[in-house]
Write a protein that holds these residues in place. Structure first.
Motif, PDB file in Angstrom:
ATOM      1  N   ALA A   7      -4.653   6.989 -12.080  1.00  0.00           N
ATOM      2  CA  ALA A   7      -5.978   6.385 -11.921  1.00  0.00           C
ATOM      3  C   ALA A   7      -6.051   5.651 -10.594  1.00  0.00           C
ATOM      4  O   ALA A   7      -5.088   5.021 -10.160  1.00  0.00           O
ATOM      5  CB  ALA A   7      -6.242   5.427 -13.076  1.00  0.00           C
ATOM      6  N   VAL A   8      -7.207   5.742  -9.955  1.00  0.00           N
ATOM      7  CA  VAL A   8      -7.488   5.003  -8.736  1.00  0.00           C
ATOM      8  C   VAL A   8      -8.714   4.143  -9.032  1.00  0.00           C
ATOM      9  O   VAL A   8      -9.637   4.576  -9.712  1.00  0.00           O
ATOM     10  CB  VAL A   8      -7.755   5.971  -7.560  1.00  0.00           C
ATOM     11  N   THR A   9      -8.705   2.920  -8.516  1.00  0.00           N
ATOM     12  CA  THR A   9      -9.814   1.994  -8.747  1.00  0.00           C
ATOM     13  C   THR A   9     -10.496   1.662  -7.425  1.00  0.00           C
ATOM     14  O   THR A   9     -10.026   2.069  -6.352  1.00  0.00           O
ATOM     15  CB  THR A   9      -9.301   0.689  -9.379  1.00  0.00           C
ATOM     16  N   GLU A  10     -11.556   0.875  -7.514  1.00  0.00           N
ATOM     17  CA  GLU A  10     -12.228   0.446  -6.286  1.00  0.00           C
ATOM     18  C   GLU A  10     -11.265  -0.315  -5.387  1.00  0.00           C
ATOM     19  O   GLU A  10     -11.349  -0.230  -4.167  1.00  0.00           O
ATOM     20  CB  GLU A  10     -13.457  -0.385  -6.646  1.00  0.00           C
ATOM     21  N   ALA A  11     -10.300  -1.005  -5.982  1.00  0.00           N
ATOM     22  CA  ALA A  11      -9.336  -1.788  -5.201  1.00  0.00           C
ATOM     23  C   ALA A  11      -8.306  -0.909  -4.487  1.00  0.00           C
ATOM     24  O   ALA A  11      -7.809  -1.277  -3.431  1.00  0.00           O
ATOM     25  CB  ALA A  11      -8.622  -2.784  -6.110  1.00  0.00           C
ATOM     26  N   THR A  12      -7.992   0.253  -5.051  1.00  0.00           N
ATOM     27  CA  THR A  12      -6.928   1.095  -4.482  1.00  0.00           C
ATOM     28  C   THR A  12      -7.445   2.374  -3.831  1.00  0.00           C
ATOM     29  O   THR A  12      -6.673   3.140  -3.263  1.00  0.00           O
ATOM     30  CB  THR A  12      -5.897   1.482  -5.564  1.00  0.00           C
ATOM     31  N   PHE A  13      -8.748   2.625  -3.900  1.00  0.00           N
ATOM     32  CA  PHE A  13      -9.321   3.884  -3.415  1.00  0.00           C
ATOM     33  C   PHE A  13      -9.034   4.130  -1.932  1.00  0.00           C
ATOM     34  O   PHE A  13      -8.586   5.212  -1.549  1.00  0.00           O
ATOM     35  CB  PHE A  13     -10.835   3.911  -3.673  1.00  0.00           C
ATOM     36  N   GLU A  14      -9.272   3.128  -1.116  1.00  0.00           N
ATOM     37  CA  GLU A  14      -9.079   3.319   0.330  1.00  0.00           C
ATOM     38  C   GLU A  14      -7.632   3.684   0.642  1.00  0.00           C
ATOM     39  O   GLU A  14      -7.360   4.643   1.366  1.00  0.00           O
ATOM     40  CB  GLU A  14      -9.480   2.055   1.101  1.00  0.00           C
ATOM     41  N   GLU A  15      -6.684   2.937   0.077  1.00  0.00           N
ATOM     42  CA  GLU A  15      -5.270   3.171   0.355  1.00  0.00           C
ATOM     43  C   GLU A  15      -4.794   4.518  -0.184  1.00  0.00           C
ATOM     44  O   GLU A  15      -4.131   5.280   0.514  1.00  0.00           O
ATOM     45  CB  GLU A  15      -4.435   2.049  -0.256  1.00  0.00           C
TER      46      GLU A  15
END
Length: 110
Positions: A7-15
């Protein structure tokens, strides 16, 4: 969610997606979406078979509405292929694994 398609979240999406060195296929999904659950095993199989060529991650649109809105997710499942931080392909709807592999052949056969 599995380790194969994390899972990817708004917090980890960019990275995890935009700054990734290799292509990333993002599966926009929701727990109530039947077709989303149908394609999950196919995506896990592709992620396993082509792990050197592509990363596959999942974004729950209910938990991360900002990303869904930013990328114009109107219906799910929707898959966006990102390369170099840009969307290079969009696949909408549930498809069998063979069709997904064909749609991703530019990346998978490179």
């Amino acid at each position: 969610m599995s380790e194969i398609t994390p899972a990817v979240t708004e917090a980890t999406f960019e990275e995890k997606v935009l700054k990734s060195d290799k292509p990333v296929l993002v599966d926009f999904w929701a727990s109530w979406c039947g077709p989303c659950r149908q394609i999950a095993p196919s995506l896990e199989a592709i992620a396993t078979e082509y792990s050197e060529k592509i990363d596959i991650v999942k974004v729950n649109v209910d938990e991360n509405p900002g990303i869904a809105q930013q990328y114009g997710v109107m219906s799910i499942p929707m898959l966006n292929l990102y390369q170099g931080g840009e969307v290079v392909k969009t696949i909408v709807g549930a498809k069998p694994k063979s069709a997904l592999v064909r749609d991703l052949s530019d990346v998978l056969e490179a």
